[in-house]
Design an enzyme around this catalytic site. Structure first.
Site, PDB file in Angstrom:
ATOM      1  N   LYS A  78       0.846  -1.289   0.157  1.00 16.60           N
ATOM      2  CA  LYS A  78      -0.034   0.109   0.039  1.00 16.60           C
ATOM      3  C   LYS A  78       0.940   1.219  -0.132  1.00 16.60           C
ATOM      4  O   LYS A  78       2.040   1.171   0.495  1.00 16.60           O
ATOM      5  CB  LYS A  78      -0.873  -0.131   1.232  1.00 16.60           C
ATOM      6  CG  LYS A  78      -1.809   1.156   1.232  1.00 16.60           C
ATOM      7  CD  LYS A  78      -2.797   1.192   2.273  1.00 16.60           C
ATOM      8  CE  LYS A  78      -2.352   1.339   3.912  1.00 16.60           C
ATOM      9  NZ  LYS A  78      -1.821   2.963   4.136  1.00 16.60           N
ATOM     10  N   GLU A 122      -9.266   7.568   3.645  1.00 14.40           N
ATOM     11  CA  GLU A 122      -9.129   7.725   5.103  1.00 14.40           C
ATOM     12  C   GLU A 122      -9.560   9.297   5.257  1.00 14.40           C
ATOM     13  O   GLU A 122      -9.186  10.174   4.817  1.00 14.40           O
ATOM     14  CB  GLU A 122      -7.876   7.499   5.562  1.00 14.40           C
ATOM     15  CG  GLU A 122      -7.293   7.897   7.209  1.00 14.40           C
ATOM     16  CD  GLU A 122      -6.340   7.429   7.915  1.00 14.40           C
ATOM     17  OE1 GLU A 122      -5.389   6.913   7.164  1.00 14.40           O
ATOM     18  OE2 GLU A 122      -5.898   7.907   8.982  1.00 14.40           O
TER      19      GLU A 122
END
Ligand code: KIV
Length: 286
Positions: free
Chosen positions: A115, A184
Site C-alpha cells: 500500500k 481515510e
C-alpha cells in the site's frame, strides 16, 4: 478456506452484490492469528506500527527494514487473509527504481500486496510496482505520511474542489492498476462519490458507511491503546484494562508470597529430597 488473493479482493464491490470487506491491522504473529481467526479478508501491516507499537508520535519514523521485520512476523503465522505491507514514508518518493526495490523487500518478507499513500502524483510509482507483478493498494484522503504538509491529522475533501480532486485521485489510481483504495478521514458523502466513481473496492477508515469495506487499527478495536480515541473508532474490548488488572494481580501475588503455589513448582521425589537435605537446607518434600 482458501487463501485470499488480490484479484479476489479487486472483484469485491458492494454494488455488484459482494459483502463489505473487512481489513484489520496486525504487526506480529499472534495478532495475525487472531485477525485470521476473526475472519478478516485482509491484514494490513500498517505503518501505524510506528505509533501503536513502537511509541513514535507519527508514522514518519519507520523504515522499510522496520516494516519488513513486522511483515515477516505476520507472514510466519501463514494467515488466510491477504497480507498488505505498507510502504513507509520516503520509500516511494525518491525514484521509481527505489520504489520497486522497496516494494520487493516487503514482498520478500511475506507481503502479498503493498500500500502507498497519495493519488494522481503517485501514478508512475503505482504503475512501476504493478509492472513488477506486485498488487498495489492506494490510500487517499487523510494520508498520515503527509501530516506536516496537511498541517495536522485533518479531515480532507470538505471543499468542492478538494472532493473532486479526491475522485480524480481515486480514478487515476484505478487506471494505474491499484486493486483497492483506502479512503481515510473524508466526509461520508465524498467517500460515497469516490466509491461510485471507481470499479475497484474502497476501504474506509473515518470515511462513513458507503465504502466497499472498513479498516481499523488492531490496538484501537481491542482497546489496547486508550490514550486517544478518534471519532471513527469503535472499541470492541478493553484489553488494556483487562491486562493491567491481570498484571497487577501477578504483582500482588508475588509480593504476598502467593505465587508460585505448590502446583506451579517442580518437586523432587521424597527420597531425593531427603538425601539432598543432608547437604543443606533443601526442605523435605511433602
Ligand atoms: O497504517 C495504517 O494502519 C493505515 C490504516 C489506518 C489504513 O494506513
Amino acid at each position: 478456506m482458501s487463501k485470499v488473493t488480490a484479484p479476489a479482493i479487486k472483484a469485491r464491490k458492494v454494488r455488484t452484490g459482494s459483502d463489505p470487506l473487512v481489513m484489520l491491522t496486525a504487526y506480529d504473529a499472534p495478532s495475525a492469528r487472531m485477525v485470521d481467526e476473526a475472519g478478516a479478508d485482509l491484514i494490513l501491516v500498517g505503518d501505524s506500527l510506528a505509533m501503536v507499537v513502537l511509541g513514535y508520535e507519527d508514522t514518519l519514523q519507520v523504515t522499510v527494514q522496520d516494516m519488513a521485520h513486522h511483515v515477516a512476523a505476520v507472514a510466519r503465522a501463514k494467515p488466510r487473509p491477504l497480507i498488505v505491507g505498507d510502504l513507509p514514508w520516503m520509500s516511494y518518493h525518491v525514484s521509481i527504481e527505489d520504489t520497486v526495490r522497496n516494494a520487493a523487500d516487503l514482498v520478500r518478507a511475506g507481503a502479498q500486496a503493498v500500500k502507498l499513500e497519495g493519488g494522481r502524483k503517485r501514478v508512475p510509482m503505482v504503475e512501476a510496482i504493478v509492472d513488477a507483478e506486485v498488487p498495489v493498494m492506494g490510500h487517499v484522503g487523510l494520508t498520515p505520511q503527509s501530516v506536516h504538509a496537511m498541517g495536522g491529522f485533518k479531515v480532507q475533501g470538505r471543499e468542492t474542489s478538494a472532493a473532486l480532486a479526491l475522485v480524480d485521485d481515486a480514478k487515476s489510481l484505478e487506471a494505474a492498476g491499484a486493486f483497492a483504495i483506502v479512503l481515510e478521514g473524508v466526509p461520508d458523502e465524498v467517500a460515497h462519490m469516490v466509491t461510485d466513481a471507481v470499479s475497484v473496492p474502497t476501504i474506509g477508515i473515518g470515511a462513513g458507511p458507503w465504502c466497499d469495506g472498513q479498516v481499523l487499527v488492531y490496538h484501537d478495536v481491542l482497546g489496547i491503546e486508550d490514550r486517544i480515541t478518534p471519532k471513527f473508532v469503535r472499541r470492541y474490548a478493553s484489553v488494556k484494562d483487562t491486562s493491567v488488572r491481570a498484571l497487577s494481580s501477578f504483582a500482588a501475588d508475588v509480593r504476598a508470597g502467593r505465587f508460585p503455589a505448590h502446583d506451579e513448582s517442580y518437586h523432587l521425589s521424597a527420597e531425593q529430597s531427603e538425601a539432598l537435605s543432608l547437604y543443606g537446607s533443601a526442605p523435605v518434600a511433602v
